[in-house]
Motif scaffolding. Sequence first.
Motif, PDB file in Angstrom:
ATOM      1  N   PRO A 159       0.798  -1.232   0.000  1.00 19.98           N
ATOM      2  CA  PRO A 159       0.000   0.000   0.000  1.00 19.98           C
ATOM      3  C   PRO A 159       0.831   1.282   0.000  1.00 19.98           C
ATOM      4  O   PRO A 159       0.330   2.343  -0.399  1.00 19.98           O
ATOM      5  N   GLU A 160       2.103   1.204   0.438  1.00 23.87           N
ATOM      6  CA  GLU A 160       2.950   2.393   0.415  1.00 23.87           C
ATOM      7  C   GLU A 160       3.366   2.765  -1.001  1.00 23.87           C
ATOM      8  O   GLU A 160       3.814   3.884  -1.243  1.00 23.87           O
ATOM      9  N   ILE A 161       3.241   1.818  -1.922  1.00 23.88           N
ATOM     10  CA  ILE A 161       3.689   2.062  -3.294  1.00 23.88           C
ATOM     11  C   ILE A 161       2.510   2.219  -4.247  1.00 23.88           C
ATOM     12  O   ILE A 161       2.383   3.250  -4.925  1.00 23.88           O
ATOM     13  N   LEU A 162       1.661   1.192  -4.304  1.00 26.16           N
ATOM     14  CA  LEU A 162       0.589   1.202  -5.303  1.00 26.16           C
ATOM     15  C   LEU A 162      -0.494   2.213  -4.933  1.00 26.16           C
ATOM     16  O   LEU A 162      -0.977   2.246  -3.798  1.00 26.16           O
ATOM     17  N   GLY A 164       0.528   8.110  -9.261  1.00 25.32           N
ATOM     18  CA  GLY A 164       0.787   8.053  -7.823  1.00 25.32           C
ATOM     19  C   GLY A 164       1.792   6.978  -7.448  1.00 25.32           C
ATOM     20  O   GLY A 164       2.691   7.200  -6.618  1.00 25.32           O
ATOM     21  N   SER A 165       1.678   5.788  -8.058  1.00 23.88           N
ATOM     22  CA  SER A 165       2.593   4.690  -7.738  1.00 23.88           C
ATOM     23  C   SER A 165       4.024   5.046  -8.117  1.00 23.88           C
ATOM     24  O   SER A 165       4.969   4.764  -7.366  1.00 23.88           O
ATOM     25  N   GLU A 166       4.170   5.681  -9.293  1.00 24.36           N
ATOM     26  CA  GLU A 166       5.510   6.069  -9.738  1.00 24.36           C
ATOM     27  C   GLU A 166       6.130   7.086  -8.774  1.00 24.36           C
ATOM     28  O   GLU A 166       7.314   6.991  -8.428  1.00 24.36           O
ATOM     29  N   ARG A 167       5.341   8.049  -8.331  1.00 17.38           N
ATOM     30  CA  ARG A 167       5.851   9.041  -7.390  1.00 17.38           C
ATOM     31  C   ARG A 167       6.262   8.393  -6.069  1.00 17.38           C
ATOM     32  O   ARG A 167       7.280   8.741  -5.474  1.00 17.38           O
ATOM     33  N   ASN A 168       5.443   7.413  -5.624  1.00 16.27           N
ATOM     34  CA  ASN A 168       5.733   6.756  -4.352  1.00 16.27           C
ATOM     35  C   ASN A 168       7.058   5.992  -4.392  1.00 16.27           C
ATOM     36  O   ASN A 168       7.869   6.089  -3.461  1.00 16.27           O
ATOM     37  N   ILE A 169       7.290   5.234  -5.464  1.00 15.56           N
ATOM     38  CA  ILE A 169       8.515   4.443  -5.524  1.00 15.56           C
ATOM     39  C   ILE A 169       9.732   5.356  -5.654  1.00 15.56           C
ATOM     40  O   ILE A 169      10.795   5.094  -5.075  1.00 15.56           O
ATOM     41  N   LYS A 170       9.588   6.451  -6.384  1.00 12.61           N
ATOM     42  CA  LYS A 170      10.692   7.406  -6.496  1.00 12.61           C
ATOM     43  C   LYS A 170      11.022   8.020  -5.141  1.00 12.61           C
ATOM     44  O   LYS A 170      12.195   8.187  -4.793  1.00 12.61           O
ATOM     45  N   GLN A 171       9.981   8.342  -4.370  1.00  6.86           N
ATOM     46  CA  GLN A 171      10.208   8.954  -3.059  1.00  6.86           C
ATOM     47  C   GLN A 171      10.881   7.972  -2.106  1.00  6.86           C
ATOM     48  O   GLN A 171      11.758   8.347  -1.318  1.00  6.86           O
ATOM     49  N   ILE A 172      10.483   6.704  -2.175  1.00  5.02           N
ATOM     50  CA  ILE A 172      11.080   5.689  -1.306  1.00  5.02           C
ATOM     51  C   ILE A 172      12.579   5.594  -1.557  1.00  5.02           C
ATOM     52  O   ILE A 172      13.388   5.548  -0.621  1.00  5.02           O
ATOM     53  N   ALA A 215       7.837  -1.119 -12.043  1.00  3.66           N
ATOM     54  CA  ALA A 215       8.964  -2.019 -12.268  1.00  3.66           C
ATOM     55  C   ALA A 215      10.088  -1.302 -13.005  1.00  3.66           C
ATOM     56  O   ALA A 215      11.269  -1.496 -12.695  1.00  3.66           O
ATOM     57  N   GLY A 216       9.730  -0.469 -13.973  1.00  2.00           N
ATOM     58  CA  GLY A 216      10.746   0.271 -14.725  1.00  2.00           C
ATOM     59  C   GLY A 216      11.527   1.222 -13.840  1.00  2.00           C
ATOM     60  O   GLY A 216      12.754   1.312 -13.932  1.00  2.00           O
ATOM     61  N   ILE A 217      10.822   1.951 -12.974  1.00  2.00           N
ATOM     62  CA  ILE A 217      11.493   2.876 -12.066  1.00  2.00           C
ATOM     63  C   ILE A 217      12.350   2.094 -11.069  1.00  2.00           C
ATOM     64  O   ILE A 217      13.468   2.492 -10.746  1.00  2.00           O
TER      65      ILE A 217
END
Length: 481
Positions: A287-290, A296-304, A344-346
């Motif tokens: 839930p922290e990513i998707l 939104g998911s792309e922004r979350n993974i970048k921030q992590i 997955a790409g990010i």
Amino acid sequence: MSGEIFEYAGATVELVDASTILAAARVNPVELVHRAQWPAGVHRVEVTVSSADTTSGPMHVFVARIHAGAEPMTTERMRAMVLGRDPIGVLLSKRIAEGDPVATRIVDGVGSAAAAAYRKLGLDKPSGPAANRRPGAFADAGVGLQAQVDREDGGDVVRLRSEVPRDEVTANHLRAFVTLTLQAVTELSEPDALRGRRYVFSREAPPPPAPAGTAEVTLDMVGGLTGVVAELRQIAVSFRHPEAMARWGARRPQGILMYGPPGTGKTMLSRALANEIGADFREIRTPEILDKWLGGSERNIKQIFRDARRYRAPTLMLFDEFDSIVSYAGAGGDAASQALNAVAGIFKQEMNDLIEANPNVIVVATTNFPQRVDESLIRSGRFDIKISVPKPDEASRAEIFRKMIQGLVAAHERGGFRMFADDLDLAGLGVAATGMTGADIKEVLRRVQMTKAMQDARTGAADPISQQELLTAIRDLRDHV
């Protein structure tokens, strides 16, 4: 945990996992003394290992504070004095027998008069050869360690302090400082005052506070999985010794993929690896990513990963149920599949240079379905190590029972209370639990513990857990799965 046992002044001394202590001290101060009985003249000892940046460079700092003054005059201590269970009480008894009127008044008026008389009798300061010791130094020539000695709190606390360059510090330095601390204790009491005593210096208070499966799990608590544990220990060593890796131009693993059936302990192993390294544990859940919103998911993974590049402390990042985050990358044309593909790409891009951007971070991903993860995502260079965590075999199941029961006994058996009977046959339990995972075995024990607790609550007593009760719980769990 692994430990070194040696003797000093007749005492048995155990130093538990010195390498992990030194690694953890890079992040936060580590307290090494938790519960100990000290000889007369010393009522508390604190030993701390920490890290500091000085004008001479980064240092490991060892500090011992030996409280050798008067103990606080609590109600319990005053009562002990009167009842003769305290050294002061014994002294007062002798003076009363000799007809000393001051001592008699002390016992007759235990309140404030006791504390005042305690000071009047000159018993509020340390005694022994070191009572009037001036600031100086102790030294261990073997490793070249020197500890500066001074007094604090009006002389009631003796402090030892040593600094060792972070790139040069070893377990031998820590052992030497422990020895110097005990040397100071003997000087504050008597030369043979430590004889027959046992002291443990460790990150955690013995006995282990909880069985395997908790946030405090260590690799020593893992039953079975000998090969997996050995590989994780090697990874931990490579993380804790960057100077050796740099000397040989070696690169430690940046990412680890653990895969296997549910309940085999992948998440537990990840926590144990973090503790072995001395690293913070950061679990990233799906839930922290998707995110249902576009982008939104792309922004979350970048921030992590942006945050990961800023971690200054050793950190293990766990992506649990990895397949649910990046599964089927490259497949499907609907919006959900496109979002997974983008994540997955990010993820690929961020993993390409993470270790160079921040060598304090190591990534672990776990999955029950490795076939659902794109092979390009977990290739070497991103996830260098792939570890299969299988269901335990017969010997491993017996070992899991042994470790879990051992943990329960250490955590709960107190004051004559016994949890398990003498008839336990661990090999027989391993055979009976064929096909079960570590999680299943933990559930078997939970059910028997619950049954015993209910018996105790209803009747006020319950017999220790027997072999037959464990076999019955194994059979019941099979019947309801």
